[in-house]
Design an enzyme around this catalytic site. Structure first.
Site, mmCIF file in Angstrom:
data_model
loop_
_atom_site.group_PDB
_atom_site.id
_atom_site.type_symbol
_atom_site.label_atom_id
_atom_site.label_comp_id
_atom_site.label_asym_id
_atom_site.label_seq_id
_atom_site.Cartn_x
_atom_site.Cartn_y
_atom_site.Cartn_z
ATOM 1 N N ASP A 1 0.775 -1.170 -0.223
ATOM 2 C CA ASP A 1 0.097 -0.013 0.010
ATOM 3 C C ASP A 1 0.941 1.231 -0.041
ATOM 4 O OD1 ASP A 1 -2.430 -1.086 -0.083
ATOM 5 O OD2 ASP A 1 -2.496 -1.429 2.021
ATOM 6 N N ASP B 1 -6.384 -5.265 -5.698
ATOM 7 C CA ASP B 1 -6.210 -3.929 -5.382
ATOM 8 C C ASP B 1 -4.426 -3.553 -5.705
ATOM 9 O OD1 ASP B 1 -7.745 -5.585 -3.746
ATOM 10 O OD2 ASP B 1 -7.943 -3.698 -2.250
#
Length: 401
Positions: free
Chosen positions: A114, A172
């Site tokens: 992330d 993602d």
């Protein structure tokens, strides 16, 4: 009235810094949205403290904040930068810098993919807009840490370090490949781009069903590189089409083709777009429910929470895709419809409300009773990005007049 995409692309081709050089009058919905954006972002910047960024709203109405370790923390500074680009309001640029610099410690995070969301959304936009090289060291550190999570045997970047999976890769993760493509060129690291394209190829091979819907999580055996399991962490079931996951996939492959010029990536983006745009449970306003396969599909518009964050990502992705193909008009039209819906009173907050978030009605993690029917910082971020792309294509420069 719909525009002819060939004309729009010609306009976009002469754009400077993301804006077409003409005096086209903006649509009323766009002007209204921009006024709300300017007010909400300025109020948010004055209300919240750098390093404690607004993420969403709790059930009791209070604001859920994100520190520098939170995967969403880069989106609020990124929204301020996009807001500055859309409005030209210098106050937003000043606030964007403050909130960006407060995330400097994210450059040292090594346990998640992330860092792309964290750093590229904040520092990446800061450098792109200002050209200030003081933003580069943090970006260099973060990109190296992201690349270090790439495993050549698996052919992918490890998403999480959760102990119950061997080598989890989530859809993602496609979003963070843009950071590596950019860093590859910026820092003269061709291995970064190589890892990004390899990851995209591995994901293309293993993440998708025959109808081009995507699984959420693929778990690999790090010793052999083989798939162990295909699961979900967000969707209704392992076999369902979690809406934001489909949006991540569409955005990821359109972006990967933009960077790698790979026909397989482009074809995948178009196939995913077809799945989304033609799905029988897509509501009329083109803002999907949180999972396309949620129960009571026949009453989906009344019974299932919508996810404006998925809609915003889809709109941004389709606008990008529309510029990469000859018949991109259908993608542009669909994205425009989404933006008009998100800019309506149903989804766009009124100035001064919604804890200064821009959009309403998103879903974070339904299965965990977390962030349901609430504003989300990444919904705002990708909505703003989509608007910025829309402005670049259409030449709607005078949106504040």
């Amino acid at each position: 009235m719909k525009k002819t995409l060939s004309t729009l692309l010609f306009t976009a081709a002469i754009a400077f810094n993301g804006y077409a050089q003409n005096n086209k009058t903006a649509e009323p919905w766009l002007k209204k949205a921009t006024a709300v954006i300017d007010y909400q972002l300025k109020q948010a910047g004055a209300t919240y403290r750098p390093g404690h960024n607004p993420r969403s709203t709790n059930p009791d109405g209070s604001v859920r904040l994100a520190d520098y370790k939170d995967w969403t923390t880069g989106f609020f500074p990124g929204s301020l930068w996009y807001g500055y680009e859309l409005t030209g309001d210098q106050e937003l640029a000043n606030q964007a810098k403050r909130f960006t610099l407060a995330l400097d410690s994210a450059r040292y995070i090594t346990n998640t993919h992330d860092v792309g969301f964290m750093l590229y959304s904040s520092y990446g936009n800061a450098y792109r807009i200002t050209g200030d090289k003081s933003y580069l060291p943090a970006l260099a550190d973060g990109a190296q840490n992201l690349y270090n999570r790439f495993d050549s045997k698996v052919g992918a970047i490890r998403s999480w370090d959760f102990s119950w999976w061997k080598f989890p890769v989530i859809i993602d993760n496609m979003m963070n490949l843009e950071y590596l493509y950019w860093a590859s060129e910026q820092f003269k690291k061709p291995e970064y781009a190589g890892a990004a394209s390899t990851h995209a190829s591995t994901t293309l091979k293993n993440h998708f069903r025959k109808d081009y819907s995507s699984y959420h999580v693929i778990d690999y055996d790090p010793k052999t590189g083989k798939v162990i399991a295909k699961r979900t962490h967000q969707g209704v079931t392992d076999e369902s089409a979690w809406a934001r996951g489909q949006a991540w996939a569409l955005y990821g492959y359109a972006m990967c083709n933009e960077n790698a010029k790979n026909e397989k990536f482009l074809a995948q983006a178009e196939n995913i777009a077809k799945f989304i745009m033609n799905h029988p449970t897509m509501p009329k306003d083109k803002v999907p429910v949180w999972d396309f396969d949620v129960h009571n599909a026949q009453d989906i518009e009344e019974k299932a929470p919508r996810d404006a964050s998925a809609a915003a990502v889809i709109a941004s992705a389709l606008l990008n895709l529309s510029t990469q193909v000859k018949d991109g008009q259908k993608y542009f039209d669909y994205a425009e419809d989404i933006l008009e819906s998100l800019s309506s009173d149903e989804y766009l907050a009124k100035a001064g409300e919604n804890n200064f978030f821009i959009l309403k009605h998103s879903v974070g993690a339904f299965l965990y009773n977390s962030e349901i029917d609430t504003p989300l910082d990444y919904a705002d971020y990708y909505y703003l990005e989509a608007l910025k792309r829309y402005v670049a294509i259409t030449g709607n420069k005078n949106i504040n007049k």
